[in-house]
Design a protein around this motif. Sequence first.
Motif, PDB file in Angstrom:
ATOM      1  N   SER A  26       0.796  -1.231   0.000  1.00 26.26           N
ATOM      2  CA  SER A  26       0.000   0.000   0.000  1.00 26.26           C
ATOM      3  C   SER A  26       0.827   1.278   0.000  1.00 26.26           C
ATOM      4  CB  SER A  26      -0.938   0.008   1.222  1.00 26.26           C
ATOM      5  OG  SER A  26      -1.830  -1.079   1.163  1.00 26.26           O
ATOM      6  N   LEU A  27       2.148   1.146  -0.013  1.00 23.76           N
ATOM      7  CA  LEU A  27       2.977   2.348  -0.005  1.00 23.76           C
ATOM      8  C   LEU A  27       2.684   3.202  -1.233  1.00 23.76           C
ATOM      9  CD1 LEU A  27       6.457   1.070   1.190  1.00 23.76           C
ATOM     10  CD2 LEU A  27       4.860   2.499   2.454  1.00 23.76           C
ATOM     11  N   SER A  28       2.483   4.490  -1.023  1.00 29.65           N
ATOM     12  CA  SER A  28       2.136   5.401  -2.105  1.00 29.65           C
ATOM     13  C   SER A  28       3.344   6.209  -2.548  1.00 29.65           C
ATOM     14  CB  SER A  28       1.017   6.342  -1.649  1.00 29.65           C
ATOM     15  OG  SER A  28       0.795   7.361  -2.591  1.00 29.65           O
ATOM     16  N   GLY A  29       3.481   6.370  -3.855  1.00 27.87           N
ATOM     17  CA  GLY A  29       4.559   7.200  -4.370  1.00 27.87           C
ATOM     18  C   GLY A  29       4.395   8.656  -3.986  1.00 27.87           C
ATOM     19  N   ILE A  30       3.147   9.094  -3.866  1.00 28.27           N
ATOM     20  CA  ILE A  30       2.892  10.493  -3.488  1.00 28.27           C
ATOM     21  C   ILE A  30       3.443  10.776  -2.099  1.00 28.27           C
ATOM     22  CG2 ILE A  30       1.108  12.238  -3.129  1.00 28.27           C
ATOM     23  CD1 ILE A  30      -0.636  10.750  -5.098  1.00 28.27           C
ATOM     24  N   SER A  31       3.356   9.788  -1.201  1.00 23.47           N
ATOM     25  CA  SER A  31       3.903   9.989   0.147  1.00 23.47           C
ATOM     26  C   SER A  31       5.414  10.170   0.101  1.00 23.47           C
ATOM     27  CB  SER A  31       3.535   8.808   1.050  1.00 23.47           C
ATOM     28  OG  SER A  31       4.117   7.602   0.578  1.00 23.47           O
ATOM     29  N   GLY A  32       6.084   9.482  -0.831  1.00 24.54           N
ATOM     30  CA  GLY A  32       7.524   9.667  -0.994  1.00 24.54           C
ATOM     31  C   GLY A  32       7.863  11.064  -1.488  1.00 24.54           C
ATOM     32  N   ILE A  33       7.060  11.551  -2.438  1.00 28.04           N
ATOM     33  CA  ILE A  33       7.261  12.915  -2.940  1.00 28.04           C
ATOM     34  C   ILE A  33       7.051  13.924  -1.817  1.00 28.04           C
ATOM     35  CG2 ILE A  33       6.394  14.657  -4.537  1.00 28.04           C
ATOM     36  CD1 ILE A  33       5.615  12.360  -6.428  1.00 28.04           C
ATOM     37  N   ALA A  34       5.985  13.728  -1.038  1.00 22.91           N
ATOM     38  CA  ALA A  34       5.693  14.637   0.073  1.00 22.91           C
ATOM     39  C   ALA A  34       6.827  14.642   1.089  1.00 22.91           C
ATOM     40  CB  ALA A  34       4.378  14.239   0.738  1.00 22.91           C
ATOM     41  N   ALA A  35       7.356  13.454   1.418  1.00 22.67           N
ATOM     42  CA  ALA A  35       8.468  13.369   2.369  1.00 22.67           C
ATOM     43  C   ALA A  35       9.685  14.125   1.851  1.00 22.67           C
ATOM     44  CB  ALA A  35       8.822  11.906   2.625  1.00 22.67           C
ATOM     45  N   TYR A 102      -1.518   8.942   5.325  1.00 26.94           N
ATOM     46  CA  TYR A 102      -2.701   9.406   4.602  1.00 26.94           C
ATOM     47  C   TYR A 102      -2.739   8.865   3.172  1.00 26.94           C
ATOM     48  CZ  TYR A 102      -5.895  12.483   2.105  1.00 26.94           C
ATOM     49  OH  TYR A 102      -6.905  12.956   1.316  1.00 26.94           O
ATOM     50  N   PHE A 103      -1.660   9.053   2.426  1.00 28.75           N
ATOM     51  CA  PHE A 103      -1.663   8.662   1.019  1.00 28.75           C
ATOM     52  C   PHE A 103      -1.645   7.145   0.849  1.00 28.75           C
ATOM     53  CE2 PHE A 103       0.085  13.031   0.574  1.00 28.75           C
ATOM     54  CZ  PHE A 103      -0.907  13.538  -0.267  1.00 28.75           C
ATOM     55  N   SER A 104      -0.938   6.434   1.726  1.00 28.70           N
ATOM     56  CA  SER A 104      -0.906   4.968   1.624  1.00 28.70           C
ATOM     57  C   SER A 104      -2.258   4.378   2.005  1.00 28.70           C
ATOM     58  CB  SER A 104       0.198   4.405   2.528  1.00 28.70           C
ATOM     59  OG  SER A 104       1.465   4.827   2.083  1.00 28.70           O
ATOM     60  N   ARG A 105      -2.907   4.969   2.990  1.00 32.76           N
ATOM     61  CA  ARG A 105      -4.253   4.514   3.375  1.00 32.76           C
ATOM     62  C   ARG A 105      -5.239   4.758   2.233  1.00 32.76           C
ATOM     63  NH1 ARG A 105      -8.691   6.618   6.316  1.00 32.76           N
ATOM     64  NH2 ARG A 105      -9.717   5.040   7.610  1.00 32.76           N
ATOM     65  N   ARG A 106      -5.095   5.894   1.583  1.00 28.23           N
ATOM     66  CA  ARG A 106      -5.972   6.204   0.447  1.00 28.23           C
ATOM     67  C   ARG A 106      -5.736   5.227  -0.708  1.00 28.23           C
ATOM     68  NH1 ARG A 106      -5.671  11.898  -2.747  1.00 28.23           N
ATOM     69  NH2 ARG A 106      -3.837  10.858  -3.622  1.00 28.23           N
ATOM     70  N   ILE A 208      12.500  11.657  -6.310  1.00 29.45           N
ATOM     71  CA  ILE A 208      12.742  10.797  -7.474  1.00 29.45           C
ATOM     72  C   ILE A 208      12.080   9.441  -7.275  1.00 29.45           C
ATOM     73  CG2 ILE A 208      14.524   9.575  -8.786  1.00 29.45           C
ATOM     74  CD1 ILE A 208      16.397  11.964  -8.154  1.00 29.45           C
ATOM     75  N   TYR A 209      12.295   8.841  -6.096  1.00 32.74           N
ATOM     76  CA  TYR A 209      11.705   7.537  -5.796  1.00 32.74           C
ATOM     77  C   TYR A 209      10.183   7.605  -5.856  1.00 32.74           C
ATOM     78  CZ  TYR A 209       9.321   4.544  -2.431  1.00 32.74           C
ATOM     79  OH  TYR A 209       8.405   3.760  -1.812  1.00 32.74           O
ATOM     80  N   GLY A 210       9.599   8.626  -5.224  1.00 36.30           N
ATOM     81  CA  GLY A 210       8.140   8.750  -5.190  1.00 36.30           C
ATOM     82  C   GLY A 210       7.549   8.917  -6.572  1.00 36.30           C
ATOM     83  N   THR A 211       8.234   9.700  -7.421  1.00 34.87           N
ATOM     84  CA  THR A 211       7.745   9.905  -8.785  1.00 34.87           C
ATOM     85  C   THR A 211       7.776   8.609  -9.583  1.00 34.87           C
ATOM     86  OG1 THR A 211       8.570  12.193  -8.737  1.00 34.87           O
ATOM     87  CG2 THR A 211       8.083  11.244 -10.895  1.00 34.87           C
ATOM     88  N   VAL A 212       8.878   7.869  -9.468  1.00 32.77           N
ATOM     89  CA  VAL A 212       8.984   6.579 -10.163  1.00 32.77           C
ATOM     90  C   VAL A 212       7.908   5.616  -9.675  1.00 32.77           C
ATOM     91  CG1 VAL A 212      10.441   4.539 -10.487  1.00 32.77           C
ATOM     92  CG2 VAL A 212      11.438   6.826 -10.646  1.00 32.77           C
ATOM     93  N   MET A 213       7.723   5.561  -8.360  1.00 32.81           N
ATOM     94  CA  MET A 213       6.723   4.659  -7.785  1.00 32.81           C
ATOM     95  C   MET A 213       5.307   5.021  -8.255  1.00 32.81           C
ATOM     96  SD  MET A 213       8.098   2.374  -5.727  1.00 32.81           S
ATOM     97  CE  MET A 213       6.893   2.003  -4.478  1.00 32.81           C
ATOM     98  N   TYR A 214       5.034   6.312  -8.327  1.00 38.60           N
ATOM     99  CA  TYR A 214       3.702   6.749  -8.724  1.00 38.60           C
ATOM    100  C   TYR A 214       3.386   6.317 -10.150  1.00 38.60           C
ATOM    101  CZ  TYR A 214      -0.205   9.779  -9.907  1.00 38.60           C
ATOM    102  OH  TYR A 214      -1.421  10.262 -10.345  1.00 38.60           O
ATOM    103  N   PHE A 215       4.328   6.569 -11.076  1.00 38.55           N
ATOM    104  CA  PHE A 215       4.081   6.213 -12.475  1.00 38.55           C
ATOM    105  C   PHE A 215       4.173   4.711 -12.709  1.00 38.55           C
ATOM    106  CE2 PHE A 215       5.105  10.723 -13.035  1.00 38.55           C
ATOM    107  CZ  PHE A 215       4.078  11.102 -13.919  1.00 38.55           C
TER     108      PHE A 215
END
Length: 219
Positions: A26-35, A102-106, A208-215
């Motif tokens: 459930s890990l969200s790429g957006i949460s990585g970007i936010a971090a 928040y983002f991973s729960r979503r 970078i990680y969050g963006t890759v994960m998201y796409f």
Amino acid sequence: MNKQQDQLEALNEMRDLMKRSSRFLSLSGISGIAAGVFALLGAIAAWLFLRGDLQAYFSPDEWQYGQHGAPGESLLGFPKYYSFFIAVALLVLSCSLLAGWYFSRRKAKKQGIPFWDATAWRVLVNLSIPLATGGFFCLVLLYYGITGLVAPSMLIFYGLALLNAGKYTLEDIRYLGISEIILGLISTLFISYGLLFWALGFGALHIIYGTVMYFKYER
């Protein structure tokens, strides 16, 4: 033909079920970007706070070898630096954890999978042990006035934490952990630029990680 297709679909479903039961997905790429954004904001705040003292504070000839008297003297003598750094680090960590939750729960809700289960608990435990160890080690470095090695140590221990937790979540987490460790080791050779490496590791690499994960997983 239809029978073979049904069997393949059944096998794929079984594989997905086994993967979900053994890994936290459930890990969200957006949460990585936010971090990463929070970390960059924290680094900017630290730079603005230090400004003229930045080079002297991280100078190889001054702080990181603990040349300022007995253990704890530098910690007591410069409370504004340490208290500010610790406050910024805790704020960045808190905001990053809230964004991750928040983002991973979503994401879990959209995928129709449970957010908190046994695998999530294993990820948390395996992440927390190296992080807690690294946090204690960094406090010891501060106590002895070895400030130049704090940023490299944070990167290395954080990378070890990600590497340790990566066994129970997405494989990409392990690559991020390895990148953090390598960056931390490199930063030990350039300890006058600890804040820059801190921003690169916790800021740029997360984005970078969050963006890759998201796409890769969420688009």
